[in-house]
Design a protein around this motif. Structure first.
Motif, PDB file in Angstrom:
ATOM      1  N   SER A  37      37.086   6.179  38.750  1.00  0.00           N
ATOM      2  CA  SER A  37      37.778   7.497  38.743  1.00  0.00           C
ATOM      3  C   SER A  37      37.001   8.382  37.789  1.00  0.00           C
ATOM      4  CB  SER A  37      39.217   7.355  38.260  1.00  0.00           C
ATOM      5  OG  SER A  37      39.225   7.440  36.869  1.00  0.00           O
ATOM      6  N   SER A  38      37.288   9.683  37.773  1.00  0.00           N
ATOM      7  CA  SER A  38      36.377  10.592  37.050  1.00  0.00           C
ATOM      8  C   SER A  38      36.244  10.166  35.605  1.00  0.00           C
ATOM      9  CB  SER A  38      36.909  12.017  37.135  1.00  0.00           C
ATOM     10  OG  SER A  38      38.162  12.043  36.491  1.00  0.00           O
ATOM     11  N   GLY A  39      37.319   9.581  34.988  1.00  0.00           N
ATOM     12  CA  GLY A  39      37.193   9.174  33.587  1.00  0.00           C
ATOM     13  C   GLY A  39      36.664   7.768  33.469  1.00  0.00           C
ATOM     14  N   PHE A  40      37.056   6.910  34.410  1.00  0.00           N
ATOM     15  CA  PHE A  40      36.792   5.484  34.187  1.00  0.00           C
ATOM     16  C   PHE A  40      35.550   5.027  34.937  1.00  0.00           C
ATOM     17  CE2 PHE A  40      38.023   1.566  32.457  1.00  0.00           C
ATOM     18  CZ  PHE A  40      37.710   0.584  33.373  1.00  0.00           C
ATOM     19  N   ILE A  41      34.403   5.711  34.702  1.00  0.00           N
ATOM     20  CA  ILE A  41      33.153   5.065  35.119  1.00  0.00           C
ATOM     21  C   ILE A  41      32.688   4.291  33.904  1.00  0.00           C
ATOM     22  CG2 ILE A  41      30.832   5.475  35.957  1.00  0.00           C
ATOM     23  CD1 ILE A  41      31.752   8.144  37.011  1.00  0.00           C
ATOM     24  N   LEU A  42      32.535   2.979  34.044  1.00  0.00           N
ATOM     25  CA  LEU A  42      32.314   2.171  32.840  1.00  0.00           C
ATOM     26  C   LEU A  42      31.056   2.647  32.124  1.00  0.00           C
ATOM     27  CD1 LEU A  42      33.649  -0.085  31.387  1.00  0.00           C
ATOM     28  CD2 LEU A  42      32.319  -1.723  32.683  1.00  0.00           C
ATOM     29  N   ALA A  43      29.963   2.845  32.909  1.00  0.00           N
ATOM     30  CA  ALA A  43      28.719   3.308  32.255  1.00  0.00           C
ATOM     31  C   ALA A  43      28.127   4.379  33.150  1.00  0.00           C
ATOM     32  CB  ALA A  43      27.750   2.144  32.116  1.00  0.00           C
ATOM     33  N   ASP A  44      28.363   5.646  32.838  1.00  0.00           N
ATOM     34  CA  ASP A  44      27.877   6.715  33.713  1.00  0.00           C
ATOM     35  C   ASP A  44      26.405   6.993  33.390  1.00  0.00           C
ATOM     36  OD1 ASP A  44      27.593   8.624  35.448  1.00  0.00           O
ATOM     37  OD2 ASP A  44      28.914  10.104  34.548  1.00  0.00           O
ATOM     38  N   LEU A  45      25.527   6.061  33.787  1.00  0.00           N
ATOM     39  CA  LEU A  45      24.103   6.246  33.480  1.00  0.00           C
ATOM     40  C   LEU A  45      23.550   7.354  34.368  1.00  0.00           C
ATOM     41  CD1 LEU A  45      23.158   2.478  33.867  1.00  0.00           C
ATOM     42  CD2 LEU A  45      24.039   3.592  31.847  1.00  0.00           C
ATOM     43  N   ASN A  46      22.603   8.133  33.882  1.00  0.00           N
ATOM     44  CA  ASN A  46      22.065   9.139  34.805  1.00  0.00           C
ATOM     45  C   ASN A  46      20.934   8.554  35.631  1.00  0.00           C
ATOM     46  OD1 ASN A  46      19.857   9.151  33.093  1.00  0.00           O
ATOM     47  ND2 ASN A  46      20.922  10.588  31.781  1.00  0.00           N
ATOM     48  N   SER A  56      30.727   9.143  25.522  1.00  0.00           N
ATOM     49  CA  SER A  56      30.620   8.623  26.889  1.00  0.00           C
ATOM     50  C   SER A  56      31.948   8.856  27.605  1.00  0.00           C
ATOM     51  CB  SER A  56      30.340   7.131  26.819  1.00  0.00           C
ATOM     52  OG  SER A  56      31.436   6.546  26.152  1.00  0.00           O
ATOM     53  N   THR A  57      31.920   8.895  28.941  1.00  0.00           N
ATOM     54  CA  THR A  57      33.115   9.261  29.718  1.00  0.00           C
ATOM     55  C   THR A  57      34.250   8.287  29.438  1.00  0.00           C
ATOM     56  OG1 THR A  57      32.216   7.847  31.418  1.00  0.00           O
ATOM     57  CG2 THR A  57      31.764  10.211  31.604  1.00  0.00           C
ATOM     58  N   LEU A  58      33.939   7.018  29.232  1.00  0.00           N
ATOM     59  CA  LEU A  58      35.031   6.042  29.116  1.00  0.00           C
ATOM     60  C   LEU A  58      35.904   6.418  27.924  1.00  0.00           C
ATOM     61  CD1 LEU A  58      36.242   3.398  30.155  1.00  0.00           C
ATOM     62  CD2 LEU A  58      34.897   2.224  28.427  1.00  0.00           C
ATOM     63  N   SER A  59      35.263   6.698  26.773  1.00  0.00           N
ATOM     64  CA  SER A  59      36.119   6.954  25.602  1.00  0.00           C
ATOM     65  C   SER A  59      36.828   8.284  25.791  1.00  0.00           C
ATOM     66  CB  SER A  59      35.251   6.978  24.352  1.00  0.00           C
ATOM     67  OG  SER A  59      34.154   7.801  24.605  1.00  0.00           O
ATOM     68  N   SER A  60      36.197   9.286  26.458  1.00  0.00           N
ATOM     69  CA  SER A  60      36.923  10.553  26.650  1.00  0.00           C
ATOM     70  C   SER A  60      38.138  10.279  27.519  1.00  0.00           C
ATOM     71  CB  SER A  60      36.003  11.567  27.333  1.00  0.00           C
ATOM     72  OG  SER A  60      35.581  10.999  28.574  1.00  0.00           O
ATOM     73  N   TYR A  61      38.029   9.351  28.468  1.00  0.00           N
ATOM     74  CA  TYR A  61      39.178   9.042  29.340  1.00  0.00           C
ATOM     75  C   TYR A  61      40.278   8.410  28.502  1.00  0.00           C
ATOM     76  CZ  TYR A  61      41.855   6.205  32.655  1.00  0.00           C
ATOM     77  OH  TYR A  61      42.844   5.597  33.364  1.00  0.00           O
ATOM     78  N   ILE A  62      39.901   7.495  27.640  1.00  0.00           N
ATOM     79  CA  ILE A  62      40.945   6.780  26.892  1.00  0.00           C
ATOM     80  C   ILE A  62      41.582   7.743  25.904  1.00  0.00           C
ATOM     81  CG2 ILE A  62      41.255   4.986  25.147  1.00  0.00           C
ATOM     82  CD1 ILE A  62      39.568   3.188  26.764  1.00  0.00           C
ATOM     83  N   GLN A  63      40.754   8.698  25.376  1.00  0.00           N
ATOM     84  CA  GLN A  63      41.370   9.631  24.434  1.00  0.00           C
ATOM     85  C   GLN A  63      42.364  10.533  25.140  1.00  0.00           C
ATOM     86  OE1 GLN A  63      37.833  11.084  22.885  1.00  0.00           O
ATOM     87  NE2 GLN A  63      37.770   9.618  21.193  1.00  0.00           N
ATOM     88  N   SER A  64      42.241  10.686  26.476  1.00  0.00           N
ATOM     89  CA  SER A  64      43.156  11.625  27.136  1.00  0.00           C
ATOM     90  C   SER A  64      44.559  11.033  27.185  1.00  0.00           C
ATOM     91  CB  SER A  64      42.676  11.865  28.575  1.00  0.00           C
ATOM     92  OG  SER A  64      42.787  10.617  29.276  1.00  0.00           O
TER      93      SER A  64
END
Lengths: 102, 151, 173, 374
Positions: D126-135, D3-11
C-alpha cells in the motif's frame, strides 16, 4: 575511519592477488576463467571506490558498467571455446591444450 | 536530483535475507531433530531413485550443447536489458525536454543490432531444440527422423 | 551504523569466498564460492552508493555468468573429469612456507594500510556520505557523454553472440 | 528515517508518542532497525502464509474444476490443510542420496528461499507499506529472483542422479530463457512510467481501469500478455511445468529431496507465483490504487489499498491455477521455440513500439487521444 578509500583498495588488492593465484595454480580451464572473473571484479571495485571518494562523479560507475558488459561477453566466448576444446580432446586440463590445430 | 536514497532503505532487504536463511536452517534442524531415523537394513535407502532399479553409472555424463547455447543467448540479452534499463528510466524526461527523437533513435539502433544477432542464430538453427547431430536434410514430408537424437 | 555493518559483512564475505575459491578441490564449489565473492562485491558497491551497479552485478554475474559456468562444468564431464586439474601444484610449498607466506602478507597489508591511510588523510579524501539515486544519473550520462560506448557495446555483444554461437555449434560432419 | 515505512507507522495516531520515546531510548538507527525488523517479520510470515494458502487454494480450485470436493477434513472447509502438510513434512526422515554433494545439496533450497524472500521486500502493498521503496525496485526484483534458477540448478546437480540432474538443467535453462521476455516486457512499462521504483510506477497509474497501463496503448496490452505467459514459465507452472512433470524425469530436480528440503522448494515456487502476480498487478493493473482515491492516505485509505492490492493479486493467482488445470503440458522443443521464436521477438517489438508511441504521442494513452479528438 574504517570505511575510507584505503580499505576498499586493500580489498580489491586482495581479490586481485587471489585471482592471479587461481589463474597460476589451477590446471583446469574453467577454474582459470573463474580467476579472470575475480580480477575483473577487483578492478571494478577500484573504479567505483575512486569515483566515490576522489572524483565524486559517476565516470567510475559508468566504466564499471562496461566492465561488466565486457566480462559477460568474455565469459560467454571463453566457455564456448572450452566446451569445443573438450569435445575435441576429451579433457579440459590446461596441459592437454597444446596443439593449435584441432 | 532524484530522491536521496537512504542506505537504510536496504536494511529490510538484508533482514529478509537473514530471515529466509534462518527459516531454512531452523526448519532443517527441527526436522532432523524430530524426524525418525529408521535403520537402513539393506542400505538401499539412499540410492538415487531410478524407478526401483539399481542406479547405473554416475550421473555426471556430458549433456548436449543446446543447454549452453540457451545460456549464451540469455546472457547476451541479459546484458542488453541491463544497459537499456537506465536509458529507459530517463527516456520520458528526455522526451519532455524535446530530445525524445534522438534517444528513440539511439535505443532503436541498440536493439536492432541485437535483433540481427538473434536473427542470425534463428537462421542458423541454434534456437531450435530438436536438432540431430547427424544433420539429415529436412525431408519434405517431415516424417519422423528415426536416427536423430531426440531429446 | 548500518553502513558499517553492511561494509564489514560484505568485505568478510568477499575475502572468505575468494580464499576458499583458492583452497577448494571441487570445481562446483569453486563456482559457488565465486557466487559468494560476487555477492560480497555487490554489497561493497552498495556501501559505495552505487545501488544500480550492485543490482547489475547480481543480475548479470550471478544470474548469467555463474549459471553459464555451472552449465559449462556439467557439459565438460561434470565433477569426475574436472578433478584432475584442481590438486595443489607441488611447488605451492608445504605447511611451513604457507604459514610464512600468510604472515608476510598480513604484515604487508598492515604496513600499506597505515601508509595509505596517512596519505589519503593528508589529501582530505575522508569519507564522503552523500548517497543519491544513481539510476537517473547513469541513464543521463549514458545518453549524453557516453553515447558512443553505449552503441559500440551492442556491436561488441553482437560479435560475442555470433562468435560463441559458431564455436559452440555442434559439429556438422 | 525518512523511508516510507516509518512515515506510514507515524501516521497511526498513538504510535507517534511511543516512537519519540523509543528514539530517545534507543537512538534513531536502532529504532529504524526495530521498525524494519517488525515490517520484514510481518512480510516474511505473510509470504509463508501465502505459500501455504496457495497449496490449499490450488487443491480446492482444482477439485472444484474436476467436480470433486477437495480438502475439507482439517479445520473448517479444510483451511488448515497446509498446516497439516507442514507438520507432515517436518516429521519426514532426512534421506540424503548416497554420495551426493552435501554442501550443494543444502545450498539449493537455501538459495531458492533467499532469492524469493528478498524479492518480497520491494512489493508495493500500500502507499505507506512498501517495505523497501528502492528507486531501483523493479530492476532489483529481477536481479534477486535470478537466484531461483541457480538454486534449482544446484538442487538438480547435487542429488547425484542422472534424472534429477537432467531435470535441474532443463528447469534452470527454462527459467533463464523465460527471464528475457519478462525483463523486456517490464522494460516497456519502465519506458512509459519513467522510473524504476515500484511506488512511482503505481502512483503514475490510478484506480480506474482507464488509467491502467494495460489499456494505455496496444503495445502495453501485448506486453502484459507476454509478461503473464513468460512469468508462468519462469515459475515452472501450468503448461510449462516440464522439469518436474515428465514421466522419465520422475519429479525432476526435487526427486531426491525429502521432508523439509522439498517443502522449501515447493514453498519457494508458490511464493514466486504470488510475487510474479503482484508485479503483474502493480505494473500493469494499477497496483494498490483505490478507484476515485477513496480514503486518500489516511489509515482507512491504507487498509482499502491493501484490500485492493490483495484482491487483484488473488484474482491473477486464481487465473494461474485455473490455467494449470485446463491446458496440456508443452514438450521441451515447443517450450524453447515458444520462448525464443515467439515471445522474445514480440517483446522486443513491444519495446520498440512503446518507445515510438512515447515519442509520437508524448506518452498520452489511447483513451486520452480519443478524448482529445472530440
Amino acid at each position: 575511519m574504517m570505511m575510507g578509500l584505503t580499505s576498499y583498495l586493500l580489498i580489491s588488492l586482495f581479490l586481485m592477488i587471489c585471482g592471479i593465484i587461481i589463474m597460476i595454480a589451477r590446471k583446469n580451464i574453467i577454474a582459470i576463467l573463474l580467476g579472470i572473473e575475480l580480477i575483473l571484479n577487483a578492478s571494478a571495485l577500484n573504479f567505483v571506490a575512486y569515483s566515490k571518494f576522489v572524483a565524486k562523479n559517476f565516470d567510475g560507475q559508468i566504466f564499471t558498467l562496461f566492465i561488466i558488459v565486457v566480462a559477460a561477453a568474455e565469459a560467454a566466448v571463453g566457455l564456448a571455446i572450452t566446451i569445443r576444446h573438450f569435445q575435441i580432446s576429451e579433457s579440459i586440463h590446461i596441459d592437454d591444450a597444446t596443439q593449435l590445430l584441432a | 536530483m532524484g530522491p536521496a536514497f537512504e542506505l537504510n532503505s536496504y536494511m529490510p532487504v538484508i533482514i529478509l535475507m537473514g530471515l529466509a536463511a534462518m527459516i531454512v536452517i531452523l526448519g532443517h534442524f527441527v526436522s532432523v531433530f524430530l524426524s525418525p531415523k529408521k535403520i537402513d537394513k539393506y542400505n538401499k535407502k539412499d540410492h538415487a531413485y531410478e524407478c526401483g532399479e539399481e542406479p547405473v553409472a554416475t550421473a555426471w555424463a556430458a549433456f548436449s550443447i543446446r543447454f549452453y547455447v540457451v545460456g549464451l543467448i540469455f546472457i547476451i540479452f541479459d546484458v542488453e536489458s541491463v544497459l537499456i534499463f537506465p536509458v529507459a528510466a530517463v527516456f520520458r524526461e528526455f522526451n519532455q525536454a524535446g530530445m525524445g527523437a534522438i534517444v528513440l533513435f539511439e535505443i532503436l539502433f541498440f536493439v536492432f543490432i541485437l535483433v540481427a544477432g538473434i536473427a542470425y542464430c534463428w537462421r542458423k538453427g541454434d534456437l531450435d531444440w530438436i536438432k540431430s547431430f547427424q544433420s539429415i536434410p529436412k525431408r519434405k514430408n517431415n516424417s519422423i527422423q528415426l536416427n536423430g537424437e531426440q531429446e | 551504523m548500518f553502513v558499517k555493518f553492511l561494509f564489514i559483512a560484505s568485505s568478510l564475505l568477499t575475502i572468505v569466498s575468494a580464499l576458499s575459491m583458492l583452497m577448494t578441490k571441487d570445481i562446483m564449489h569453486a563456482c559457488i564460492f565465486l557466487l559468494g565473492a560476487l555477492m560480497g562485491v555487490a554489497g561493497l558497491f552498495l556501501t559505495l552508493g552505487a545501488d544500480f551497479l550492485a543490482a547489475t552485478q547480481v543480475m548479470v554475474y550471478i544470474g548469467g555468468v555463474v549459471v553459464l559456468m555451472l552449465f559449462a562444468v556439467m557439459l565438460t564431464g561434470g565433477n569426475e573429469l574436472n578433478k584432475r586439474g584442481l590438486n595443489p601444484v607441488p611447488l605451492m610449498g608445504n605447511k611451513f612456507t604457507f604459514a610464512l607466506g600468510v604472515f608476510g602478507a598480513s604484515m604487508f597489508f598492515i604496513v600499506v594500510y597505515q601508509l595509505l591511510y596517512k596519505i589519503f588523510h593528508y589529501f582530505h579524501l575522508s569519507v564522503v556520505d552523500s548517497y543519491e539515486s544513481t539510476v537517473e544519473k547513469i541513464g543521463r550520462l549514458l545518453l549524453t557523454d557516453h553515447i558512443l560506448a553505449f552503441e559500440i557495446s551492442s556491436v561488441l555483444l553482437l560479435g560475442a553472440l555470433v562468435g560463441a554461437a559458431i564455436i559452440a555449434r555442434p559439429k556438422r560432419n | 528515517m525518512t523511508s516510507t515505512l516509518s512515515s506510514y507507522i507515524q501516521s497511526i495516531p498513538y504510535i507517534k508518542e511511543n516512537l519519540y520515546w523509543l528514539t530517545e531510548m534507543l537512538g534513531p538507527e536502532v529504532t529504524a532497525f526495530v521498525i524494519f525488523f517488525i515490517g520484514a517479520f510481518i512480510v516474511a510470515n505473510v509470504m509463508a502464509l501465502v505459500g501455504g494458502l496457495g497449496t490449499y487454494a490450488e487443491r480446492k480450485i482444482s477439485a472444484d474444476i474436476q467436480q470433486r470436493i477437495g480438502p475439507n477434513r482439517v479445520g473448517p472447509l479444510g483451511i488448515l490443510q497446509f498446516l497439516a502438510d507442514g507438520v507432515k513434512m517436518i516429521m519426514k526422515e532426512n534421506i540424503v542420496p548416497r554420495d551426493a554433494d552435501k554442501f550443494l545439496y543444502y545450498l539449493g533450497p537455501l538459495l531458492c528461499m533467499v532469492g524469493i524472500f528478498a524479492a518480497c521486500a520491494v512489493l508495493p502493498i500500500s502507499s505507506g507499506f512498501i517495505l523497501a521503496d528502492l528507486n531501483v525496485g523493479v530492476f532489483y526484483l529481477l536481479a534477486i529472483s535470478s537466484l531461483v534458477g541457480l538454486g534449482i540448478l544446484l538442487g538438480g546437480y547435487s542429488s547425484n542422479s542422472k534424472w534429477s540432474m537432467l531435470g535441474g538443467m532443463r528447469g534452470a535453462s527454462q527459467i533463464i530463457s523465460y527471464e528475457i521476455p519478462v525483463t523486456i516486457s517490464i522494460l516497456a512499462i519502465v519506458v512509459l512510467s519513467g522510473g524504476l521504483s515500484f511506488g512511482k510506477i503505481v502512483q503514475s497509474q490510478s484506480g480506474l481501469p482507464t488509467e491502467w497501463y494495460v489499456f494505455h496503448n496496444p503495445f502495453t496490452f501485448i506486453a502484459f500478455i507476454v509478461y503473464f505467459i513468460a512469468s508462468l514459465a519462469e515459475a515452472n507452472r501450468a503448461p510449462f511445468d516440464l522439469p518436474e512433470a515428465e514421466s522419465e524425469l520422475v519429479s525432476g530436480y526435487h526427486t531426491e529431496f525429502t521432508g523439509m528440503r522439498f517443502a522449501f522448494f515447493a514453498l519457494a515456487e508458490y511464493v514466486e507465483v504470488f510475487v510474479l502476480c503482484t508485479v503483474a498487478s502493480a505494473l500493469f493493473l494499477g497496483g494498490y490504487n483505490v478507484p476515485f482515491r477513496l480514503g486518500g492516505d489516511s489509515l482507512l485509505g491504507q487498509v482499502l489499498q491493501t484490500i485492493v492490492f490483495f484482491s487483484k493479486t488473488c484474482f491473477l493467482y486464481y487465473v494461474v491455477i485455473w490455467i494449470r488445470w485446463t491446458l496440456p503440458r508443452l514438450r521441451v522443443d515447443q517450450l524453447m521455440t515458444l520462448c525464443w521464436k515467439y515471445l522474445t521477438p514480440i517483446a522486443l517489438f513491444n519495446l520498440v513500439g512503446v518507445s515510438i508511441w512515447l515519442v509520437i504521442f508524448d506518452g498520452k494513452s489511447l483513451l486520452q487521444l480519443i478524448k482529445g479528438l472530440f
